[in-house]
Design a protein around this motif. Sequence first.
Motif, PDB file in Angstrom:
ATOM      1  N   TYR A  42     -42.652  -7.675   6.800  1.00 53.70           N
ATOM      2  CA  TYR A  42     -43.463  -8.306   8.007  1.00 53.70           C
ATOM      3  C   TYR A  42     -42.859  -8.012   9.088  1.00 53.70           C
ATOM      4  O   TYR A  42     -43.683  -8.069  10.332  1.00 53.70           O
ATOM      5  N   ASN A  45     -44.009  -4.549   9.931  1.00 52.20           N
ATOM      6  CA  ASN A  45     -45.488  -4.609   9.999  1.00 52.20           C
ATOM      7  C   ASN A  45     -46.239  -5.742  10.262  1.00 52.20           C
ATOM      8  O   ASN A  45     -46.782  -6.355   9.310  1.00 52.20           O
ATOM      9  N   LEU A  48     -49.677  -7.012   8.961  1.00 53.75           N
ATOM     10  CA  LEU A  48     -50.042  -7.390   7.759  1.00 53.75           C
ATOM     11  C   LEU A  48     -49.841  -8.858   7.424  1.00 53.75           C
ATOM     12  O   LEU A  48     -50.189  -9.494   6.241  1.00 53.75           O
ATOM     13  N   PRO A  80     -50.643  -3.732   1.439  1.00 48.95           N
ATOM     14  CA  PRO A  80     -49.318  -4.108   1.519  1.00 48.95           C
ATOM     15  C   PRO A  80     -48.511  -4.070   0.178  1.00 48.95           C
ATOM     16  O   PRO A  80     -47.433  -3.586   0.248  1.00 48.95           O
ATOM     17  N   TYR A  84     -45.036  -1.794   0.347  1.00 48.68           N
ATOM     18  CA  TYR A  84     -43.820  -2.888  -0.066  1.00 48.68           C
ATOM     19  C   TYR A  84     -43.180  -2.006  -0.982  1.00 48.68           C
ATOM     20  O   TYR A  84     -41.624  -1.726  -1.037  1.00 48.68           O
TER      21      TYR A  84
END
Length: 168
Positions: A42, A45, A48, A80, A84
Motif C-alpha cells: 500500500y 500503491n 489501492l 490488488p 500483490y
Amino acid sequence: MSYRAWYAQLDVFDTARRYLAILNAWRLDPPSRDRLFISDFYFVNPPLLHLTHMSAQVRRDFSALGIEKPKDAFINFPSPSILYNRMTGIQTQALHNLVGKGLLDVNLVDKDQYRLSDLGLRVVREMDGRLVLPSEKEVLAFVTTAFASIGEGKGGLRAITGLRRLGT
C-alpha cells in the motif's frame, strides 16, 4: 529508440528502500512479514487503499491525505490480489537482502518480527533525507501509524485487505 517502463513495485532496490523507510518510521511492535509486505504494497500503491476496509477514524485519516481513487489515477492498476502476488518474489528477495546485509535484527527475524538492526539504523541516518521522497512522506506516516493499527485479531490483514499470497 526503445523505452522500458519502470515499475517501483517490481524493483528489488526500490523495495529494499521502502522497507528501510517503513521500518524506520514504525513505532508499534515490530511488524510480521505479512504486515511488512502488505504495508509495503500500500505504500507503493496508495490509491489501492481505497479498496480496503478501515475503521471510521482510520478512513478519515486516510481521506485527509487526498489520494485519488484507482479509477481516477493516471496508471491503470490491475486487481490488488494480482499485483500483490506479482510482487511476491521481489518483496521476498529484498527482505532476504536486508537480512543478509545485517540491516535487520536477526534475532527478531527468527520470531517473524522485523526491525532495523543498529547497522540498519546507521544506514538510514546516513541516507538523511534521501530515503523517502517528498511525495511519499504522508503515505508513509499513514501506513506506519493509522493503517498499522488495524487488522489485528481474527482474520487480520487478510480480512481488511483481501490480500493473500498463493500457498500461504
